[in-house]
Design a protein around this motif. Structure first.
Motif, mmCIF file in Angstrom:
data_model
loop_
_atom_site.group_PDB
_atom_site.id
_atom_site.type_symbol
_atom_site.label_atom_id
_atom_site.label_comp_id
_atom_site.label_asym_id
_atom_site.label_seq_id
_atom_site.Cartn_x
_atom_site.Cartn_y
_atom_site.Cartn_z
ATOM 1 N N ALA A 80 10.086 10.013 -9.167
ATOM 2 C CA ALA A 80 9.521 8.765 -8.646
ATOM 3 C C ALA A 80 9.449 8.793 -7.129
ATOM 4 O O ALA A 80 10.254 9.446 -6.461
ATOM 5 N N THR A 81 8.465 8.075 -6.592
ATOM 6 C CA THR A 81 8.300 7.891 -5.149
ATOM 7 C C THR A 81 7.882 6.453 -4.899
ATOM 8 O O THR A 81 6.994 5.936 -5.586
ATOM 9 N N VAL A 82 8.523 5.819 -3.912
ATOM 10 C CA VAL A 82 8.164 4.452 -3.534
ATOM 11 C C VAL A 82 7.689 4.468 -2.095
ATOM 12 O O VAL A 82 8.351 5.042 -1.210
ATOM 13 N N SER A 83 6.543 3.855 -1.842
ATOM 14 C CA SER A 83 6.007 3.781 -0.488
ATOM 15 C C SER A 83 5.552 2.360 -0.219
ATOM 16 O O SER A 83 5.282 1.582 -1.141
ATOM 17 N N LEU A 84 5.476 2.017 1.072
ATOM 18 C CA LEU A 84 4.967 0.713 1.468
ATOM 19 C C LEU A 84 3.459 0.764 1.518
ATOM 20 O O LEU A 84 2.878 1.718 2.048
ATOM 21 N N ASP A 87 1.807 1.356 4.839
ATOM 22 C CA ASP A 87 2.118 2.610 5.523
ATOM 23 C C ASP A 87 2.493 3.640 4.472
ATOM 24 O O ASP A 87 3.669 3.865 4.192
ATOM 25 N N SER A 88 1.474 4.264 3.879
ATOM 26 C CA SER A 88 1.710 5.193 2.775
ATOM 27 C C SER A 88 2.425 6.457 3.214
ATOM 28 O O SER A 88 2.919 7.213 2.377
ATOM 29 N N ASP A 89 2.472 6.721 4.530
ATOM 30 C CA ASP A 89 3.156 7.921 5.010
ATOM 31 C C ASP A 89 4.671 7.756 4.955
ATOM 32 O O ASP A 89 5.405 8.743 5.046
ATOM 33 N N VAL A 90 5.161 6.503 4.869
ATOM 34 C CA VAL A 90 6.594 6.236 4.791
ATOM 35 C C VAL A 90 6.957 6.026 3.335
ATOM 36 O O VAL A 90 6.453 5.109 2.681
ATOM 37 N N SER A 91 7.812 6.886 2.800
ATOM 38 C CA SER A 91 8.154 6.793 1.381
ATOM 39 C C SER A 91 9.604 7.204 1.170
ATOM 40 O O SER A 91 10.247 7.766 2.049
ATOM 41 N N ALA A 92 10.106 6.900 -0.020
ATOM 42 C CA ALA A 92 11.460 7.288 -0.411
ATOM 43 C C ALA A 92 11.432 7.664 -1.888
ATOM 44 O O ALA A 92 10.584 7.179 -2.652
ATOM 45 N N ALA A 138 5.198 -2.977 -1.980
ATOM 46 C CA ALA A 138 5.615 -1.597 -2.226
ATOM 47 C C ALA A 138 4.965 -1.104 -3.511
ATOM 48 O O ALA A 138 4.654 -1.893 -4.420
ATOM 49 N N ILE A 139 4.762 0.210 -3.581
ATOM 50 C CA ILE A 139 4.147 0.836 -4.754
ATOM 51 C C ILE A 139 5.034 1.987 -5.212
ATOM 52 O O ILE A 139 5.402 2.864 -4.412
ATOM 53 N N ASP A 188 -2.513 1.342 -13.740
ATOM 54 C CA ASP A 188 -2.845 2.782 -13.730
ATOM 55 C C ASP A 188 -1.606 3.653 -13.569
ATOM 56 O O ASP A 188 -1.605 4.643 -12.827
ATOM 57 N N GLY A 189 -0.530 3.263 -14.241
ATOM 58 C CA GLY A 189 0.680 4.078 -14.233
ATOM 59 C C GLY A 189 1.584 3.877 -13.031
ATOM 60 O O GLY A 189 2.624 4.528 -12.931
ATOM 61 N N THR A 190 1.210 2.988 -12.101
ATOM 62 C CA THR A 190 2.044 2.703 -10.933
ATOM 63 C C THR A 190 2.568 1.270 -11.016
ATOM 64 O O THR A 190 2.032 0.432 -11.748
ATOM 65 N N ILE A 191 3.614 0.995 -10.239
ATOM 66 C CA ILE A 191 4.222 -0.337 -10.217
ATOM 67 C C ILE A 191 4.145 -0.872 -8.797
ATOM 68 O O ILE A 191 4.531 -0.187 -7.836
ATOM 69 N N SER A 192 3.675 -2.097 -8.639
ATOM 70 C CA SER A 192 3.606 -2.726 -7.321
ATOM 71 C C SER A 192 4.442 -4.003 -7.339
ATOM 72 O O SER A 192 4.463 -4.740 -8.335
#
Length: 220
Positions: A80-84, A87-92, A138-139, A188-192
């Motif tokens: 899994a990856t969560v990003s804002l 700012d999609s370049d910042v993720s965890a 967040a996504i 589409d398989g993602t959570i927001s």
């Protein structure tokens, strides 16, 4: 009294001088011609060596083995990856907790359940974290499409207070900290969902292959 030299002797002398001059020049011309031929031969060898080297390099590239792709163990939860969203370049990468995954092994279904601490029983330090000022979208993305989700948030200050009373964060009971279920959408398989600083977020996600819980925190 003048001495006369016969014409025959004079012609013979001139012929001899001419022969000597030709003999002196001939080796130099031959040497120069030989040097030119040697240079051409050396250049040809160098060109052939360069072509052979290029062919060898090309052959090595064509025959170089491909690196094997690393596949996830089907008993492990999806990555899994969560990003804002702003700012999609910042993720965890959220920390995976408990999970139950079902897969086939030797044509037989197999279910593996992994137990882990409750999301509030982890230290905040070292936990995957994002930073947000105010409410931010967040996504969460996964390498297997999510089909359902529930997102619960916990105040980090409540977790700290409960840990102080219990003695450590590992001794907290799940009922010691009250969480809040927040709105989330699966698309589409993602959570927001919205995040705010000072909260810890637990994502319980359903997949075709099972369910898994992920946790991360958001700093103010």
């Amino acid at each position: 009294m003048k001495k006369r030299t016969p014409i025959v002797a004079l012609v013979a002398a001139c012929s001899l001088a001419a022969l000597l001059a030709i003999s002196a020049c001939a080796p130099q011309e031959q040497q120069a011609a030989t040097g030119t031929a040697d240079d051409q031969q050396e250049q040809t060898v160098q060109d052939q060596t360069a072509e052979e080297t290029e062919k060898d390099d090309a052959a090595e590239q064509d025959t170089a083995p491909e690196e094997p792709s690393v596949q996830r163990d089907p008993a492990d939860p999806p990555n899994a990856t969560v990003s804002l969203s702003d700012d999609s370049d910042v993720s965890a990468s959220p920390l995976p907790c408990s999970s139950t995954m079902t897969f086939e092994q030797d044509d037989e279904p197999m279910t593996v359940t992994t137990d882990a601490p409750h999301p509030v029983q982890y230290e905040a330090s070292g936990m995957p974290a994002l930073s947000a000022s105010g409410s931010t979208r967040a996504i969460a993305r996964f390498d297997e499409p999510a089909i359902r989700a529930e997102v619960v948030r916990y105040l980090e200050s409540d977790i700290s207070e409960a840990a102080a009373i219990a003695g450590s964060v590992h001794d907290i009971s799940a009922s010691d900290v009250i969480g809040e279920v927040i709105d989330s959408q699966v698309t589409d398989g993602t959570i927001s969902f919205n995040v705010e600083g000072g909260y810890r977020y637990a994502l319980e996600v359903g997949f075709d292959s099972g369910t898994a819980i992920y946790v991360f925190t958001v700093a103010a």
